[in-house]
Design a protein around this motif. Structure first.
Motif, PDB file in Angstrom:
ATOM      1  N   ASP A 173       0.814  -1.218   0.000  1.00 31.03           N
ATOM      2  CA  ASP A 173       0.000   0.000   0.000  1.00 31.03           C
ATOM      3  C   ASP A 173       0.847   1.268   0.000  1.00 31.03           C
ATOM      4  O   ASP A 173       0.566   2.223  -0.721  1.00 31.03           O
ATOM      5  CB  ASP A 173      -0.904   0.024   1.234  1.00 31.03           C
ATOM      6  N   TYR A 213      -2.669   4.499   3.377  1.00 35.34           N
ATOM      7  CA  TYR A 213      -2.885   3.076   3.167  1.00 35.34           C
ATOM      8  C   TYR A 213      -4.383   2.843   3.023  1.00 35.34           C
ATOM      9  O   TYR A 213      -5.207   3.670   3.411  1.00 35.34           O
ATOM     10  CB  TYR A 213      -2.282   2.221   4.288  1.00 35.34           C
ATOM     11  N   SER A 214      -4.757   1.708   2.462  1.00 30.75           N
ATOM     12  CA  SER A 214      -6.140   1.444   2.083  1.00 30.75           C
ATOM     13  C   SER A 214      -6.986   1.028   3.284  1.00 30.75           C
ATOM     14  O   SER A 214      -6.471   0.660   4.344  1.00 30.75           O
ATOM     15  CB  SER A 214      -6.184   0.351   1.014  1.00 30.75           C
ATOM     16  N   CYS A 281       3.758  -1.891  -6.397  1.00 29.79           N
ATOM     17  CA  CYS A 281       2.912  -0.742  -6.079  1.00 29.79           C
ATOM     18  C   CYS A 281       3.202   0.431  -7.006  1.00 29.79           C
ATOM     19  O   CYS A 281       2.284   1.024  -7.584  1.00 29.79           O
ATOM     20  CB  CYS A 281       3.122  -0.327  -4.627  1.00 29.79           C
TER      21      CYS A 281
END
Length: 352
Positions: A173, A213-214, A281
């Motif tokens: 992430d 971050y998700s 990523c």
């Protein structure tokens, strides 16, 4: 010096390395310098050569050793297909401290020239204006897994303890390097905004950054923090060892490397490493159309030259150009067909 006794036997080498420590260079940088110079000085000792008077042939012999010696990891080597010698980038790294050491000797008046040099002694092609270096520099794109390889890896990783799963999720992430990930502290997290602060002292180029971050990673992280409280309620390093020998101690870089290596072998994706999630990523960001400078800022790159490799790896620009070109060609071909035979108009009817 205890790790590399040869440096202690060379007073000038010890003084040079101490100067880098005094200047505040990162411990891992100093260690890399010490290792590279120590290997060179050990070769000089074996050959009976005084490093202060060594010339270009001795440096060339050092390069030959680096490129031909059996690899210490043997069958477990990942990045070098032949299993022998060092990768091109690693050889370049080994030569840096040797070159800097001779720069130091020149500044001290102990030498008049640097046998490593910066490419001046090997002329480039006529008219190019760019002399070549001691060792040709190969610029290879980072390796990233295929979609199937990534799914195979995730299938194995999904059975891991929550600590390992959240580390993998954060590494992807936030595009974290291994040291950045393992050095995270509890107070680096901002769960309210789902961001993590990557402190300057843990980064490769000393650039602090804040990255998001998700939501799924946030759920994993909340679960891990509850689990971590059972190990230690003290604030500090985020990821803790759960082994009997080092229970509650900060997770080391080498332990995390072993975890990822174990998962990679179990998934049949031997080339997967702790840096693969970062490469993947940044390539995905390029595929999504992020601008070059936005990716560089997210990754913590000081120069966009490094970021460009992910643009190339994504194939975004060539694919877009190919699409635009094909659209144009397609329209032109259809237009020719739709126009029909010009003789039909002139003759007043279809051809017989």
């Amino acid at each position: 010096m205890t790790k590399w006794p040869v440096l202690a036997r060379q007073a000038h080498a010890a003084a040079w390395l101490q100067a880098w420590e005094d200047l505040g260079r990162a411990p891992r940088t100093v260690d890399a310098y010490a290792r590279g110079l120590a290997e060179y000085l050990e070769l000089c000792e074996r050959e009976g050569v005084d490093p202060l008077s060594a010339g270009r042939p001795h440096v060339a012999a050092f390069v030959r050793v680096l490129t031909t010696r059996p690899h210490r990891r043997g069958a477990n080597v990942v990045s070098i297909e032949s299993g022998a010698g060092l990768a091109n980038a690693t050889i370049q790294q080994r030569l840096v401290p040797v070159r800097l050491f001779y720069d130091f000797l020149m500044e001290e008046g102990l030498r008049e020239s640097n046998p490593v040099g910066r490419g001046r002694y090997t002329p480039g092609r006529r008219g190019s204006g760019r002399p070549r270096g001691l060792v040709p520099r190969l610029s290879k794109l980072p390796w990233i897994p295929t979609e199937q390889q990534w799914l195979d890896f995730l299938e194995v990783a999904r059975c891991e303890p929550i600590r390992n799963r959240v580390m993998l999720a954060l590494a992807y992430d936030a595009a974290l390097r291994r040291e950045e990930l393992c050095s995270l502290r509890t107070d680096d997290l901002d769960p309210a905004h789902r961001t993590v602060c990557v402190r300057a002292e843990t980064t490769k180029n000393r650039l602090e950054r804040v990255v998001p971050y998700s939501a799924p990673t946030g759920v994993l992280l909340a679960g891990y923090l509850a689990h971590r409280a059972a190990i230690s309620r003290a604030r500090g390093p985020l990821f803790l060892s759960e082994s009997r020998r080092n229970h509650g101690q900060p997770l080391s870089l080498w332990t995390w490397s072993k975890v990822v290596r174990r998962l990679a072998l179990a998934a049949g994706v031997e080339r997967f490493s702790t840096h693969t999630t970062r490469h993947l990523c940044l390539t995905d960001l390029a595929r999504m159309g992020w601008e070059l400078h936005a990716i560089a800022s997210f990754a913590g790159h000081r120069h966009t030259d490094t970021t460009l490799q992910y643009i190339h790896l994504s194939g975004r620009d060539p694919a877009e150009k190919l699409k635009n070109g094909m659209d144009h060609i397609h329209a032109w071909r259809i237009q020719m067909l739709a126009a029909g035979d010009p003789r039909e108009d002139t003759a007043g009817g279809a051809r017989p």
